[in-house]
Design an enzyme around this catalytic site. Structure first.
Site, PDB file in Angstrom:
ATOM      1  N   SER A 103      83.916  70.001  48.290  1.00 50.94           N
ATOM      2  CA  SER A 103      83.777  69.821  49.733  1.00 50.94           C
ATOM      3  C   SER A 103      84.919  70.514  50.454  1.00 50.94           C
ATOM      4  CB  SER A 103      83.794  68.337  50.095  1.00 50.94           C
ATOM      5  OG  SER A 103      85.113  67.810  49.961  1.00 50.94           O
ATOM      6  N   ASP A 104      84.653  70.994  51.675  1.00 52.43           N
ATOM      7  CA  ASP A 104      85.769  71.322  52.552  1.00 52.43           C
ATOM      8  C   ASP A 104      86.507  70.004  52.815  1.00 52.43           C
ATOM      9  OD1 ASP A 104      87.511  72.670  54.204  1.00 52.43           O
ATOM     10  OD2 ASP A 104      85.943  73.686  55.340  1.00 52.43           O
ATOM     11  N   TRP A 105      87.760  70.124  53.219  1.00 52.18           N
ATOM     12  CA  TRP A 105      88.607  68.943  53.318  1.00 52.18           C
ATOM     13  C   TRP A 105      88.097  67.978  54.399  1.00 52.18           C
ATOM     14  CZ3 TRP A 105      89.359  71.574  49.462  1.00 52.18           C
ATOM     15  CH2 TRP A 105      90.443  71.454  48.603  1.00 52.18           C
ATOM     16  N   ALA A 109      85.050  66.933  54.518  1.00 47.09           N
ATOM     17  CA  ALA A 109      83.645  67.203  54.835  1.00 47.09           C
ATOM     18  C   ALA A 109      82.696  66.209  54.169  1.00 47.09           C
ATOM     19  CB  ALA A 109      83.268  68.626  54.430  1.00 47.09           C
TER      20      ALA A 109
END
Length: 818
Positions: free
Chosen positions: A237-239, A241
């Site tokens: 995941s993006d941070w 997200a």
């Protein structure tokens, strides 16, 4: 079976055996534990199975590591758009190898790069961090980069999957995109990189696509990425997200980052036990994470994918940064061949512009790294020019909107950061490169529960008498002191609800300080620490501004300097206030009075050369009034040396535009990056970039693929067959040069649902004067296909154009596609 393939298969077999052995030793809690960050940047290790902690770091132009500081400097390469402007996949691979080398040096296993979203609109805030408006060019450069990083046994995470082409409301907005546009445009670079470079990781984006959050998008993550494309790596995941438990796990996400705000852990264990997440999904996730660890050398008993004896030779980072920069510079205008400068008879040169002294060498946000040195254009020209040529400098105008710059380097001010606990004891101290301090993860040994304050302090010596200014940038309770007196003591509140903007572009407060020349003050800025969303999120900047002349006086002084010298070089560009991660651009106009500066200098000097230091297109209303325009992007740490190399003709500017450059913002067929009611509609379908300009009939300032050099080229009629086109080009100039042969496919039967033409392939060639070079460029079947519930070849006649740029076709041939 060839020897390399057999060796690869043998390594993979041993890796899979080690993965299965490790998996069999883990209970549910242990399995789930290794799927989430243990802090901001790392996954936990498990000694009982020989699993080391896997370390991640931001890229894509350097390897910052796990701390946001200059204590362990990183090489700073030119921006990704600059790398794409080289149109050289081999050079992209060397860039990746260098960054893999840097990652190895810093103990990093996973580089959070490259960004392969597209230049859908020039207003996109992270335009500079992406490669191109064209999916094929993006995929080819990205594949070279990924292969290079992984040559060093370091993983990449190709990001941001998918349609994350805007910053406004990026955490919550949904991109409404047709299936055809997704497949032909936005998914295409990801697909190419998976196929060509076998990327070991992909990062899932913040945004939603067609109403479904990407970290919960099973159709795209499980169905397309892992299913259709056979991707065997991890989806991270993006941070922050990942915002749900069962939904993200079931949709194909493998790693949720970071530790703070993580929806997995005990909640994921409970979801498995409740039957909401099948155990088989957890096992699949763990297998992928353990395979990642095996590939990067973090799983005992498993062979690395790139053992030391198979890694590339050591690369000189500064030399490669300089080479990429010169190869990326686009000579957009060169009237009367004013460039390269002929130094014979030249007595004086004026360098003008704030960015001439303080070049912007990289973009803001998560792409920030801290190089050991930055060579400004002023330093580069001063080092390159002979003593017979006098170099003078004038600031001309300040493009910043008034925000103060971080205080100067530690050798001049003794800047340092000091962390103290609630008892007032110092628990950590380190020197700072500037007055900007940012920490997304606490330094080693600092207890977040006990931490009370962070201080940036240093010594200010006034170089001139007048009213100086000190500034505070950050959020929280600050105390600013100078000479023992408290100048500010109060709360600075955020002016945005976007966490990234709060961290990367916080509000500012400033205080005047009258000082006499030579007067010295001890200055300190203290922040009382309060966690934000579970993060320490320590972001504070001690800013400084010296007394300055009025804007009118600066412009007049620049005119005077330009009129008194043989050549005037004006450096203009964007600032981190108008072009950075976390927000989209409000305008394509150059900030401040830079346009006025160029026009006034051009009126004073007929040989005015403009260097444009911007990561993405800007309006150039004076382009027809100057002798030359050189586009240098964000050129990396060796900026000044590279600019001098090109201006003085030591090397040729090798860049070709990877994105269309409009005359004005209103000319852009696709512009909006602002969602309405939480939705951003990609109503243009497959028509972005040059495809949209050609459909609209609007002529841009500079076409896709445009770029002049110091050599000239003759193209012979190409021949096509067996899925390729062969082109011979001859260097008809007087010096060695490099050409980018661009191949476009144009259907002979007009079809309003398809672009008029599109990039089908390209190659970079080099030749001595008079030398002819023949290159064969593949024409893959995909170049003639459209998505209609599957890939479908569109039969018919196509003109295959061999071009110097989109608007400069040199030769063509016709083929029939069955």
């Amino acid at each position: 079976m060839s020897e390399p393939i057999a060796a690869h298969d043998a390594v993979r077999g041993k890796q899979e055996a080690a993965v299965e052995a490790a998996l069999g030793c883990l209970d549910l809690a242990a399995k789930v534990a290794i799927l989430s960050g243990q802090d901001t940047w790392t996954l936990p290790g498990l000694a009982e199975i020989g699993l080391a902690s896997v370390v991640m770091s931001d890229g894509p132009v350097g390897v910052r590591g796990v701390t946001w500081s200059a204590q362990d400097p990183s090489i700073a390469l030119p921006s990704p758009t600059a790398l794409a402007a080289t149109w050289d996949t081999g050079l992209a691979r060397r860039a990746g190898q260098l960054l893999g080398q840097e990652a190895r040096r810093k103990g990093v296993h996973v580089l959070l790069a490259p960004t392969v979203n597209l230049h859908r609109s020039p207003l996109g805030g992270r335009h500079f961090e992406c490669y191109s408006e064209d999916p094929l060019l993006t995929g080819e450069i990205g594949a070279g980069y990924v292969a290079g990083v992984q040559d060093q046994g370091v993983a990449t995470t190709v990001k941001h999957f998918v349609a994350n082409d805007f910053e406004t409301q990026r955490f919550t907005a949904t991109a409404v995109v047709s299936e055809r546009a997704l497949r032909e445009v936005y998914l295409a670079p990801f697909e190419a990189i998976i196929a060509k470079a076998a990327a070991w990781g992909v990062m899932s984006a913040y945004n939603a696509v067609n109403g479904v959050s990407m970290t919960q998008h099973a159709a795209l993550q499980r169905g397309v990425l892992k299913g259709e494309w056979g991707f065997d790596g991890v989806i991270v995941s993006d941070w922050l997200a990942a915002r749900a438990t069962a939904e993200t796990a079931n949709a194909g996400l493998d790693i949720a980052m970071p530790a703070a705000g993580n929806p997995w852990g005990a909640r994921l264990v409970a979801a498995v036990r409740a039957g909401d997440v099948p155990l088989e999904i957890i096992d699949e996730q763990v297998r992928r994470v353990l395979l990642l660890a095996a590939r990067v050398g973090a799983l005992a008993g498993a062979p690395e994918s790139a053992p030391p004896e198979n890694r590339p030779a050591v690369i000189d980072g500064a030399a490669l940064a300089r080479e990429i920069a010169t190869r990326s510079f686009v000579l957009a205008v060169n009237r009367d061949e004013v460039l390269p400068l002929d130094l014979s008879g030249l007595r004086s040169i004026a360098l003008i512009g704030a960015l001439g002294r303080d070049a912007r060498v990289l973009g803001g946000g998560s792409a920030t790294v801290f190089p050991e040195r930055i060579v400004s254009p002023l330093d580069g020209l001063a080092a390159a020019l002979p003593e017979t040529v006098e170099l003078s400098y004038a600031i001309g105008c300040d493009p910043r909107s008034g925000k103060l710059q971080p205080a100067a380097a530690p050798r001049r001010t003794g800047l340092r950061a000091t962390f103290s606990d609630k008892a007032g004891a110092v628990v950590y101290q380190a020197p700072l490169a500037t007055g900007a301090g940012r920490w997304m993860q606490l330094p080693s040994g600092v207890d977040g529960d006990a931490l009370d304050a962070v201080q940036i302090s240093g010594r200010l010596t006034a170089a001139q008498s007048g009213t100086h200014e000190l500034g505070i940038r950050g959020i929280g309770w600050f105390t600013l002191r100078a000479g023992g007196a408290a100048l500010f003591d109060g709360l600075v509140e955020p002016d945005s609800d976007d966490l990234a903007v709060t961290f990367l572009a916080p509000p500012e407060r400033r205080v005047p300080v009258p000082l006499a020349a030579g007067e010295t003050l001890e200055v300190s800025l203290v922040l009382r620490v309060r966690p934000v969303l579970g993060f320490p999120l320590l972001a504070l900047t001690l800013g400084y501004g010296a007394p300055a002349a009025t804007a009118d006086d600066l412009l007049a002084a620049a005119e005077t300097v330009a009129a008194s010298t043989d050549v005037a070089i004006v450096v203009v560009g964007t600032t981190d206030e108008v072009e950075s991660e976390g927000f989209d651009r409000a305008s394509l106009a150059l900030p401040g009075r830079q346009d006025e500066l160029v026009r006034r200098v051009a009126a004073a000097s007929r040989r005015t050369i403009v260097v444009v230091n911007a990561g993405s297109p800007v309006e150039l209303p004076w382009a027809d009034e100057v002798a030359a325009v050189l586009l240098v992007w964000f050129p990396g740490q060796e900026a000044g040396h590279a600019i001098a190399d090109v201006l003085l003709g030591t090397v040729e500017p090798g860049g070709r535009l990877p994105t269309t450059w409009p005359v004005t913002e209103s000319d852009c067929p696709v512009l909006s990056v602002t969602p309405a009611d939480g939705e951003l509609h990609y109503d243009e379908g497959v028509f972005i970039g040059y495809r949209a300009f050609e459909r609209s009939g609007i002529a841009p300032r500079f076409a896709f693929g445009h770029g002049l050099g110091y050599a000239s080229w003759d193209y012979q009629e190409p021949s096509a067959g067996d899925g390729a086109v062969t082109v011979t080009v001859r260097n008809t100039g007087s010096r060695a040069g490099r050409e980018v042969v661009q191949v476009y496919a144009r259907p002979m039967t007009p079809d309003s649902t398809r672009p008029r033409r599109w990039l089908a392939g390209f190659a970079t060639v080099a030749a001595e004067p008079g030398q002819a070079v023949t290159v064969t460029i593949p024409l893959p079947e995909r170049a003639f296909q459209v998505w209609a519930d599957g890939w479908t070849t569109v039969p018919g006649e196509y003109r295959i154009e061999a071009a110097h740029s989109l608007d400069d076709v040199r030769a063509s041939t016709t083929i029939t596609v069955a």
